[in-house]
Design an enzyme around this catalytic site. Sequence first.
Site, PDB file in Angstrom:
ATOM      1  N   GLY A  15       0.832  -1.209   0.000  1.00 46.63           N
ATOM      2  CA  GLY A  15       0.000   0.000   0.000  1.00 46.63           C
ATOM      3  C   GLY A  15       0.865   1.257   0.000  1.00 46.63           C
ATOM      4  O   GLY A  15       1.892   1.288   0.669  1.00 46.63           O
ATOM      5  N   ARG A  76       1.252  -4.888  -5.892  1.00 50.86           N
ATOM      6  CA  ARG A  76       1.335  -6.177  -5.204  1.00 50.86           C
ATOM      7  C   ARG A  76       1.758  -7.170  -6.280  1.00 50.86           C
ATOM      8  O   ARG A  76       1.285  -7.094  -7.408  1.00 50.86           O
ATOM      9  CB  ARG A  76      -0.004  -6.515  -4.566  1.00 50.86           C
ATOM     10  CG  ARG A  76      -0.366  -5.443  -3.520  1.00 50.86           C
ATOM     11  CD  ARG A  76      -1.363  -5.891  -2.485  1.00 50.86           C
ATOM     12  NE  ARG A  76      -1.181  -5.129  -1.254  1.00 50.86           N
ATOM     13  CZ  ARG A  76      -1.807  -3.973  -0.970  1.00 50.86           C
ATOM     14  NH1 ARG A  76      -2.662  -3.440  -1.815  1.00 50.86           N
ATOM     15  NH2 ARG A  76      -1.590  -3.352   0.175  1.00 50.86           N
ATOM     16  N   CYS A  77       2.683  -8.052  -5.952  1.00 49.85           N
ATOM     17  CA  CYS A  77       3.277  -8.916  -6.980  1.00 49.85           C
ATOM     18  C   CYS A  77       3.105 -10.387  -6.607  1.00 49.85           C
ATOM     19  O   CYS A  77       3.760 -10.883  -5.685  1.00 49.85           O
ATOM     20  CB  CYS A  77       4.751  -8.559  -7.131  1.00 49.85           C
ATOM     21  SG  CYS A  77       5.649  -9.665  -8.221  1.00 49.85           S
ATOM     22  N   ASP A 107       4.290  -4.699   6.377  1.00 54.65           N
ATOM     23  CA  ASP A 107       4.820  -5.972   6.888  1.00 54.65           C
ATOM     24  C   ASP A 107       4.838  -7.071   5.823  1.00 54.65           C
ATOM     25  O   ASP A 107       5.721  -7.931   5.831  1.00 54.65           O
ATOM     26  CB  ASP A 107       4.100  -6.416   8.159  1.00 54.65           C
ATOM     27  CG  ASP A 107       2.609  -6.580   7.978  1.00 54.65           C
ATOM     28  OD1 ASP A 107       2.066  -6.121   6.944  1.00 54.65           O
ATOM     29  OD2 ASP A 107       1.966  -7.168   8.870  1.00 54.65           O
ATOM     30  N   GLY A 108       3.881  -7.029   4.865  1.00 53.42           N
ATOM     31  CA  GLY A 108       3.891  -8.006   3.770  1.00 53.42           C
ATOM     32  C   GLY A 108       5.172  -7.876   2.955  1.00 53.42           C
ATOM     33  O   GLY A 108       5.841  -8.876   2.646  1.00 53.42           O
ATOM     34  N   THR A 130       3.860   2.839   5.679  1.00 58.24           N
ATOM     35  CA  THR A 130       2.460   2.410   5.775  1.00 58.24           C
ATOM     36  C   THR A 130       1.674   3.410   6.614  1.00 58.24           C
ATOM     37  O   THR A 130       2.187   3.914   7.621  1.00 58.24           O
ATOM     38  CB  THR A 130       2.329   0.999   6.381  1.00 58.24           C
ATOM     39  OG1 THR A 130       0.971   0.797   6.792  1.00 58.24           O
ATOM     40  CG2 THR A 130       3.211   0.791   7.593  1.00 58.24           C
ATOM     41  N   ASP A 132      -0.798   2.624   8.333  1.00 55.75           N
ATOM     42  CA  ASP A 132      -1.472   1.908   9.427  1.00 55.75           C
ATOM     43  C   ASP A 132      -0.740   1.909  10.769  1.00 55.75           C
ATOM     44  O   ASP A 132      -1.330   1.599  11.793  1.00 55.75           O
ATOM     45  CB  ASP A 132      -1.727   0.450   9.026  1.00 55.75           C
ATOM     46  CG  ASP A 132      -2.815   0.348   7.981  1.00 55.75           C
ATOM     47  OD1 ASP A 132      -3.687   1.229   7.972  1.00 55.75           O
ATOM     48  OD2 ASP A 132      -2.787  -0.595   7.163  1.00 55.75           O
ATOM     49  N   ASP A 134       1.168  -0.254  12.038  1.00 57.79           N
ATOM     50  CA  ASP A 134       0.957  -1.535  12.712  1.00 57.79           C
ATOM     51  C   ASP A 134       2.233  -2.362  12.781  1.00 57.79           C
ATOM     52  O   ASP A 134       2.185  -3.580  12.947  1.00 57.79           O
ATOM     53  CB  ASP A 134      -0.144  -2.332  11.984  1.00 57.79           C
ATOM     54  CG  ASP A 134       0.165  -2.524  10.508  1.00 57.79           C
ATOM     55  OD1 ASP A 134       1.085  -1.849  10.008  1.00 57.79           O
ATOM     56  OD2 ASP A 134      -0.508  -3.341   9.863  1.00 57.79           O
ATOM     57  N   ARG A 176      -7.458  -2.058   8.160  1.00 61.77           N
ATOM     58  CA  ARG A 176      -8.088  -3.376   8.011  1.00 61.77           C
ATOM     59  C   ARG A 176      -7.726  -4.276   9.197  1.00 61.77           C
ATOM     60  O   ARG A 176      -8.545  -5.016   9.695  1.00 61.77           O
ATOM     61  CB  ARG A 176      -7.627  -4.009   6.692  1.00 61.77           C
ATOM     62  CG  ARG A 176      -8.783  -4.670   5.951  1.00 61.77           C
ATOM     63  CD  ARG A 176      -8.389  -5.078   4.566  1.00 61.77           C
ATOM     64  NE  ARG A 176      -8.325  -3.952   3.672  1.00 61.77           N
ATOM     65  CZ  ARG A 176      -7.491  -3.858   2.641  1.00 61.77           C
ATOM     66  NH1 ARG A 176      -6.624  -4.790   2.389  1.00 61.77           N
ATOM     67  NH2 ARG A 176      -7.518  -2.805   1.862  1.00 61.77           N
ATOM     68  N   ARG A 251     -26.051   9.036  10.460  1.00 60.08           N
ATOM     69  CA  ARG A 251     -25.444   9.183   9.139  1.00 60.08           C
ATOM     70  C   ARG A 251     -24.114   8.449   9.120  1.00 60.08           C
ATOM     71  O   ARG A 251     -23.405   8.381  10.140  1.00 60.08           O
ATOM     72  CB  ARG A 251     -25.171  10.651   8.818  1.00 60.08           C
ATOM     73  CG  ARG A 251     -26.427  11.491   8.653  1.00 60.08           C
ATOM     74  CD  ARG A 251     -27.108  11.182   7.324  1.00 60.08           C
ATOM     75  NE  ARG A 251     -28.216  12.078   7.085  1.00 60.08           N
ATOM     76  CZ  ARG A 251     -29.446  11.923   7.560  1.00 60.08           C
ATOM     77  NH1 ARG A 251     -29.725  10.874   8.330  1.00 60.08           N
ATOM     78  NH2 ARG A 251     -30.398  12.772   7.284  1.00 60.08           N
TER      79      ARG A 251
HETATM   80  P1  ADP Z   1       2.233  -4.431   2.561  1.00 63.08           P
HETATM   81  O1  ADP Z   1       3.706  -4.408   2.351  1.00 63.08           O
HETATM   82  O2  ADP Z   1       1.617  -3.075   2.428  1.00 63.08           O
HETATM   83  O3  ADP Z   1       1.848  -5.157   3.828  1.00 63.08           O
HETATM   84  P2  ADP Z   1       1.396  -6.770   0.924  1.00 63.08           P
HETATM   85  O4  ADP Z   1       1.063  -7.638   2.086  1.00 63.08           O
HETATM   86  O5  ADP Z   1       0.480  -6.780  -0.222  1.00 63.08           O
HETATM   87  O6  ADP Z   1       1.564  -5.228   1.319  1.00 63.08           O
HETATM   88  O7  ADP Z   1       2.844  -7.208   0.404  1.00 63.08           O
HETATM   89  C1  ADP Z   1       3.452  -6.552  -0.687  1.00 63.08           C
HETATM   90  C2  ADP Z   1       4.148  -7.552  -1.577  1.00 63.08           C
HETATM   91  O8  ADP Z   1       5.189  -8.218  -0.842  1.00 63.08           O
HETATM   92  C3  ADP Z   1       3.266  -8.681  -2.110  1.00 63.08           C
HETATM   93  O9  ADP Z   1       2.497  -8.323  -3.217  1.00 63.08           O
HETATM   94  C4  ADP Z   1       4.326  -9.717  -2.484  1.00 63.08           C
HETATM   95  O10 ADP Z   1       4.923  -9.410  -3.719  1.00 63.08           O
HETATM   96  C5  ADP Z   1       5.360  -9.531  -1.357  1.00 63.08           C
HETATM   97  N1  ADP Z   1       5.129 -10.524  -0.282  1.00 63.08           N
HETATM   98  C6  ADP Z   1       4.290 -10.433   0.769  1.00 63.08           C
HETATM   99  N2  ADP Z   1       4.302 -11.557   1.522  1.00 63.08           N
HETATM  100  C7  ADP Z   1       5.166 -12.403   0.905  1.00 63.08           C
HETATM  101  C8  ADP Z   1       5.605 -13.750   1.160  1.00 63.08           C
HETATM  102  N3  ADP Z   1       5.168 -14.434   2.202  1.00 63.08           N
HETATM  103  N4  ADP Z   1       6.500 -14.281   0.289  1.00 63.08           N
HETATM  104  C9  ADP Z   1       6.962 -13.586  -0.763  1.00 63.08           C
HETATM  105  N5  ADP Z   1       6.573 -12.341  -1.071  1.00 63.08           N
HETATM  106  C10 ADP Z   1       5.686 -11.745  -0.256  1.00 63.08           C
END
Ligand code: ADP
Length: 327
Positions: A15, A76-77, A107-108, A130, A132, A134, A176, A251
């Site tokens: 994000g 996102r990949c 964190d993702g 981020t 958030d 978090d 979220r 509202r």
């Molecule tokens: P954020 O970083 O905002 O938490 P996401 O959770 O969508 O967002 O993670 C961003 C990207 O990081 C994903 O689209 C993916 O390419 C990569 N990613 C997240 N988790 C993993 C994982 N367990 N293994 C490999 N790549 C990951």
Amino acid sequence: MEKKVTKIGVLTSGGDSPGMNACIRAVVRTGLYHGLEMFGILRGFAGMVEDDIIPMESQSVANIIQRGGTILKTARCKEFYEPEGRKKAYQNLKKRGIDGLVIIGGDGSFRGAQIFSNEFDIPCIGLPGTIDKDIAGTDFTIGFDTAVNTAVEAIDKIRDTAEAHDRLFVIEVMGRDAGYIALHSGISTGAENILIPERKTVIEDIILQLAEKERRKKLVNIIVVAEGDEFGGADEVAKVITQRMPQQEVRVCILGHIQRGGSPSCMDRVIASRMGFHAVESLIEGRHNVFVGIVNNRMNYLPLDEAVKKRQRISEEWMNIVKILSS
Ligand code: ADP
């Protein structure tokens, strides 16, 4: 002996958040100052997999510190979840000689970076980008301050109209999995109730409180709800209140993506600059595969492995403050 870093790639992932540009600028200019070659990787890990990588000069990051979004774009990949995708990404970095990565994301993104750095010999530094807030190991994340101030400005405006009509507003903010935006924006706008994913929502208590306030002729109420609240967001909360208290004018306002955009606050620009600077210094000093945060106004380094396991907790103190101040 450990190899010295010579070429660094920077990317924004997951994000977006206001302040990411200020961070990219800091990373690029710190690297150039140290005589390193700098690269921008477009659309997060997708650019690594698809070989969308561009050289960055000082001029590439001129006049961006005040801009929201991210000049490198983010995405996102899916492919990066697979070993094949990560191998492709590695080969694309390797052929350019990129030997260090700075990942600005949530964190993702750190989970992806952690897995990648365990598989391949390219050190990674994670920076918390981020809205958030978090992520454990830091008091601030890049974008939170701007997002929360956008929410505060909007809620203040809503309160004006709520006062004029004696209405109850249920306002949904982003979050979220985390209630920090709701908690901070709610406390600073004097919200009567704040519902967050980290706490169970007892709707009976809310109805009782509203009924008691009605008896005291306090008809203007603001309830701030994080989108991930277990009750199901602002619409659901409003529906139940309307059923139970048909005399109350309710509202709903969902603030949505305005919270992600806009020019970053001074605070976000400063922390983004500090974090970006220290990410590059870390790679140069051989402090590899860490997450860089700020705790008690000092830089804080956590191994990426640990950073992805921990989560910020919301203490009871916060909930107590909400309860007492909104009575
Ligand atoms: P954020 O970083 O905002 O938490 P996401 O959770 O969508 O967002 O993670 C961003 C990207 O990081 C994903 O689209 C993916 O390419 C990569 N990613 C997240 N988790 C993993 C994982 N367990 N293994 C490999 N790549 C990951």
